[in-house]
Scaffold this motif. Structure first.
Motif, PDB file in Angstrom:
ATOM      1  N   GLY A   1       0.783  -1.230   0.000  1.00 17.78           N
ATOM      2  CA  GLY A   1       0.000   0.000   0.000  1.00 17.78           C
ATOM      3  C   GLY A   1       0.813   1.277   0.000  1.00 17.78           C
ATOM      4  N   LEU A   2       2.134   1.194  -0.097  1.00 11.89           N
ATOM      5  CA  LEU A   2       2.970   2.393  -0.088  1.00 11.89           C
ATOM      6  C   LEU A   2       2.608   3.322  -1.250  1.00 11.89           C
ATOM      7  CD1 LEU A   2       5.566   3.811   1.130  1.00 11.89           C
ATOM      8  CD2 LEU A   2       6.829   2.660  -0.723  1.00 11.89           C
ATOM      9  N   ARG A   3       2.437   4.605  -0.960  1.00 13.70           N
ATOM     10  CA  ARG A   3       2.218   5.588  -2.019  1.00 13.70           C
ATOM     11  C   ARG A   3       3.548   5.906  -2.696  1.00 13.70           C
ATOM     12  NH1 ARG A   3      -1.393  11.020  -2.427  1.00 13.70           N
ATOM     13  NH2 ARG A   3      -0.098  12.168  -3.912  1.00 13.70           N
ATOM     14  N   VAL A   4       3.524   5.953  -4.019  1.00 13.71           N
ATOM     15  CA  VAL A   4       4.736   6.225  -4.801  1.00 13.71           C
ATOM     16  C   VAL A   4       4.429   7.368  -5.757  1.00 13.71           C
ATOM     17  CG1 VAL A   4       6.486   5.261  -6.326  1.00 13.71           C
ATOM     18  CG2 VAL A   4       5.315   3.765  -4.691  1.00 13.71           C
ATOM     19  N   GLU A   5       5.264   8.389  -5.752  1.00 11.99           N
ATOM     20  CA  GLU A   5       5.063   9.527  -6.641  1.00 11.99           C
ATOM     21  C   GLU A   5       5.576   9.181  -8.044  1.00 11.99           C
ATOM     22  OE1 GLU A   5       3.220  11.903  -5.570  1.00 11.99           O
ATOM     23  OE2 GLU A   5       3.263  11.082  -3.536  1.00 11.99           O
ATOM     24  N   LEU A   6       4.883   9.694  -9.043  1.00 11.65           N
ATOM     25  CA  LEU A   6       5.237   9.370 -10.425  1.00 11.65           C
ATOM     26  C   LEU A   6       6.623   9.868 -10.801  1.00 11.65           C
ATOM     27  CD1 LEU A   6       1.815  10.080 -12.150  1.00 11.65           C
ATOM     28  CD2 LEU A   6       2.740   7.882 -11.388  1.00 11.65           C
ATOM     29  N   ASP A   7       7.028  10.994 -10.232  1.00 10.49           N
ATOM     30  CA  ASP A   7       8.369  11.527 -10.533  1.00 10.49           C
ATOM     31  C   ASP A   7       9.471  10.597 -10.045  1.00 10.49           C
ATOM     32  OD1 ASP A   7       7.334  13.711 -11.787  1.00 10.49           O
ATOM     33  OD2 ASP A   7       7.590  15.090 -10.097  1.00 10.49           O
ATOM     34  N   ASP A   8       9.134   9.711  -9.103  1.00 12.16           N
ATOM     35  CA  ASP A   8      10.116   8.733  -8.631  1.00 12.16           C
ATOM     36  C   ASP A   8      10.173   7.500  -9.532  1.00 12.16           C
ATOM     37  OD1 ASP A   8      10.621  10.370  -6.447  1.00 12.16           O
ATOM     38  OD2 ASP A   8       9.168   9.355  -5.158  1.00 12.16           O
ATOM     39  N   ILE A   9       9.179   7.345 -10.395  1.00 13.85           N
ATOM     40  CA  ILE A   9       9.091   6.173 -11.256  1.00 13.85           C
ATOM     41  C   ILE A   9       9.548   6.468 -12.676  1.00 13.85           C
ATOM     42  CG2 ILE A   9       7.468   4.527 -12.328  1.00 13.85           C
ATOM     43  CD1 ILE A   9       5.726   4.826  -9.846  1.00 13.85           C
ATOM     44  N   ARG A  10       9.153   7.622 -13.191  1.00 13.05           N
ATOM     45  CA  ARG A  10       9.321   7.918 -14.613  1.00 13.05           C
ATOM     46  C   ARG A  10      10.766   7.812 -15.104  1.00 13.05           C
ATOM     47  NH1 ARG A  10       7.067  12.302 -14.509  1.00 13.05           N
ATOM     48  NH2 ARG A  10       4.985  11.835 -15.324  1.00 13.05           N
ATOM     49  N   PRO A  11      11.750   8.407 -14.432  1.00 12.67           N
ATOM     50  CA  PRO A  11      13.116   8.355 -14.990  1.00 12.67           C
ATOM     51  C   PRO A  11      13.632   6.933 -15.189  1.00 12.67           C
ATOM     52  CG  PRO A  11      12.974  10.025 -13.270  1.00 12.67           C
ATOM     53  CD  PRO A  11      11.693   9.245 -13.222  1.00 12.67           C
ATOM     54  N   ALA A  12      13.407   6.082 -14.191  1.00 16.42           N
ATOM     55  CA  ALA A  12      13.890   4.698 -14.303  1.00 16.42           C
ATOM     56  C   ALA A  12      13.146   3.954 -15.406  1.00 16.42           C
ATOM     57  CB  ALA A  12      13.727   3.973 -12.975  1.00 16.42           C
ATOM     58  N   PHE A  13      11.829   4.195 -15.533  1.00 15.08           N
ATOM     59  CA  PHE A  13      11.072   3.519 -16.583  1.00 15.08           C
ATOM     60  C   PHE A  13      11.533   3.972 -17.958  1.00 15.08           C
ATOM     61  CE2 PHE A  13       7.500   3.205 -19.546  1.00 15.08           C
ATOM     62  CZ  PHE A  13       7.216   1.855 -19.449  1.00 15.08           C
ATOM     63  N   GLU A  14      11.790   5.268 -18.116  1.00 14.37           N
ATOM     64  CA  GLU A  14      12.227   5.780 -19.412  1.00 14.37           C
ATOM     65  C   GLU A  14      13.609   5.254 -19.781  1.00 14.37           C
ATOM     66  OE1 GLU A  14      11.767   9.974 -18.961  1.00 14.37           O
ATOM     67  OE2 GLU A  14       9.627   9.935 -19.467  1.00 14.37           O
ATOM     68  N   ARG A  15      14.436   4.958 -18.783  1.00 16.28           N
ATOM     69  CA  ARG A  15      15.765   4.404 -19.060  1.00 16.28           C
ATOM     70  C   ARG A  15      15.703   2.931 -19.426  1.00 16.28           C
ATOM     71  NH1 ARG A  15      17.270   7.243 -14.374  1.00 16.28           N
ATOM     72  NH2 ARG A  15      17.223   5.291 -13.198  1.00 16.28           N
ATOM     73  N   SER A  16      14.934   2.175 -18.667  1.00 16.17           N
ATOM     74  CA  SER A  16      14.979   0.711 -18.808  1.00 16.17           C
ATOM     75  C   SER A  16      13.754   0.107 -19.489  1.00 16.17           C
ATOM     76  CB  SER A  16      15.125   0.072 -17.419  1.00 16.17           C
ATOM     77  OG  SER A  16      13.928   0.244 -16.670  1.00 16.17           O
ATOM     78  N   GLY A  17      12.625   0.818 -19.427  1.00 17.92           N
ATOM     79  CA  GLY A  17      11.386   0.266 -19.947  1.00 17.92           C
ATOM     80  C   GLY A  17      10.799  -0.824 -19.075  1.00 17.92           C
ATOM     81  N   GLU A  18      11.360  -1.012 -17.881  1.00 18.56           N
ATOM     82  CA  GLU A  18      10.881  -2.059 -16.987  1.00 18.56           C
ATOM     83  C   GLU A  18       9.868  -1.483 -15.999  1.00 18.56           C
ATOM     84  OE1 GLU A  18      11.478  -5.340 -17.178  1.00 18.56           O
ATOM     85  OE2 GLU A  18      12.451  -4.758 -19.060  1.00 18.56           O
ATOM     86  N   PRO A  19       8.775  -2.216 -15.738  1.00 21.72           N
ATOM     87  CA  PRO A  19       7.781  -1.724 -14.787  1.00 21.72           C
ATOM     88  C   PRO A  19       8.364  -1.632 -13.384  1.00 21.72           C
ATOM     89  CG  PRO A  19       7.325  -4.008 -15.364  1.00 21.72           C
ATOM     90  CD  PRO A  19       8.426  -3.547 -16.279  1.00 21.72           C
ATOM     91  N   PRO A  20       7.911  -0.677 -12.601  1.00 27.59           N
ATOM     92  CA  PRO A  20       8.511  -0.457 -11.280  1.00 27.59           C
ATOM     93  C   PRO A  20       8.089  -1.510 -10.262  1.00 27.59           C
ATOM     94  CG  PRO A  20       6.665   1.032 -11.618  1.00 27.59           C
ATOM     95  CD  PRO A  20       6.871   0.320 -12.924  1.00 27.59           C
ATOM     96  N   ASP A  21       8.990  -1.758  -9.310  1.00 28.99           N
ATOM     97  CA  ASP A  21       8.696  -2.562  -8.134  1.00 28.99           C
ATOM     98  C   ASP A  21       8.735  -1.667  -6.904  1.00 28.99           C
ATOM     99  OD1 ASP A  21       8.556  -4.943  -9.613  1.00 28.99           O
ATOM    100  OD2 ASP A  21      10.737  -5.216  -9.487  1.00 28.99           O
ATOM    101  N   CYS A  22       8.062  -2.088  -5.857  1.00 23.62           N
ATOM    102  CA  CYS A  22       8.023  -1.309  -4.622  1.00 23.62           C
ATOM    103  C   CYS A  22       9.388  -1.294  -3.946  1.00 23.62           C
ATOM    104  CB  CYS A  22       6.974  -1.888  -3.678  1.00 23.62           C
ATOM    105  SG  CYS A  22       6.865  -1.042  -2.085  1.00 23.62           S
ATOM    106  N   ARG A  23       9.840  -0.103  -3.600  1.00 24.97           N
ATOM    107  CA  ARG A  23      11.144   0.006  -2.942  1.00 24.97           C
ATOM    108  C   ARG A  23      11.110  -0.515  -1.507  1.00 24.97           C
ATOM    109  NH1 ARG A  23       9.143   5.323  -3.036  1.00 24.97           N
ATOM    110  NH2 ARG A  23       8.801   6.234  -0.949  1.00 24.97           N
ATOM    111  N   ALA A  24       9.905  -0.646  -0.933  1.00 24.73           N
ATOM    112  CA  ALA A  24       9.789  -1.105   0.450  1.00 24.73           C
ATOM    113  C   ALA A  24       9.678  -2.617   0.554  1.00 24.73           C
ATOM    114  CB  ALA A  24       8.583  -0.445   1.126  1.00 24.73           C
ATOM    115  N   CYS A  25       8.860  -3.215  -0.329  1.00 28.76           N
ATOM    116  CA  CYS A  25       8.610  -4.654  -0.179  1.00 28.76           C
ATOM    117  C   CYS A  25       8.860  -5.460  -1.450  1.00 28.76           C
ATOM    118  CB  CYS A  25       7.177  -4.892   0.306  1.00 28.76           C
ATOM    119  SG  CYS A  25       5.896  -4.607  -0.957  1.00 28.76           S
TER     120      CYS A  25
END
Length: 250
Positions: free
Chosen positions: A134-158
């Protein structure tokens, strides 16, 4: 638009003590946000990704995030329109205690309505959440990594699956929000549906619940809906101009 339309809507609002405003895509299309479900809308051009497919497939998750970031500039450019501002004014005056919305764009909050007064039954696309913890994740924390790798994000906590905080096809409705929406619908004395086709359930059951509980029902939508026959007032008008005039804001 006629003065009679404005007058009838204004009279209904003034006579009510506890108003619930229910909004669908039609209020946000006036801010330039494309409609998803209507003929010619996004789902006509692009098959929606089912929740079960999102969960089961890395490829579907990648595609979901690709679509998300492709449409983000349009969403980011949108601003609350006169209809949103009129709804916010009803909340500010204490006339409307809650706004139930099918929209995921956050424009009601951007118009000045407190977060706790907005019940988002289809979620919100302006941030993401981990589906496991249930951790809230801001889009600005996801977009750069996705644009670099094209891989869907995983939760940094779990390490769980991260998804936009929206309700996808096949995904269970949020229970807390639905309970709140049903409670507000049951105890209001006027239910105003703005810009919803009223065909998507369980959301479309809310105006029926309000009507059966004794509330007046007003429907404002460009096209006829299946619930027009039970409404006390039906107006096929542009929302911003009509509601702005009725509430008395520019």
């Amino acid at each position: 638009m006629t003065d009679d339309d404005v007058g009838r809507l204004r009279a209904a609002i003034e006579a009510a003590e506890r108003v619930v405003v229910f909004t669908g895509a039609g209020i946000s299309t006036e801010s330039g946000i494309p409609d998803f479900r209507s003929p010619g809308g996004i789902w006509d051009r692009m098959k929606p990704i089912q929740f079960q497919d999102f969960m089961a497939s890395d490829e579907m998750r990648r595609e979901a995030w690709r679509r998300k970031f492709a449409i983000d500039p349009t969403l980011a450019a949108a601003r609350p329109n006169r209809g949103h501002r009129a709804v916010a004014e009803l909340v500010r005056r204490g006339k409307a205690g809650a706004v139930i919305t099918q929209n995921i764009d956050g424009l009601h909050q951007a118009s000045g309505i407190p977060e706790e007064r907005v019940i988002e039954i289809h979620g919100n696309t302006t941030y993401a959440k981990c589906l496991d913890c249930g951790l809230r994740v801001e889009l600005d924390d996801i977009r750069p990594a996705f644009e670099r790798s094209g891989e869907p994000p995983d939760c940094r906590a779990c390490g769980g699956i991260v998804k936009t905080a929206t309700i996808s096809f096949g995904q269970p409705m949020p229970p807390d929000e639905m309970r709140a929406a049903e409670r507000e619908s049951q105890f209001c004395d006027l239910f105003i549906a703005l810009g919803s086709s009223l065909v998507v359930f369980p959301a479309a059951g809310l105006p029926v619940l309000a009507k059966r509980s004794g509330a007046g029902l007003v429907i404002v939508n460009r096209e006829p809906t299946d619930l027009d026959q039970i409404a006390d007032l039906v107006l096929h008008r542009e929302i911003g101009a009509l509601l702005g005039e009725a509430v008395g804001i520019d």
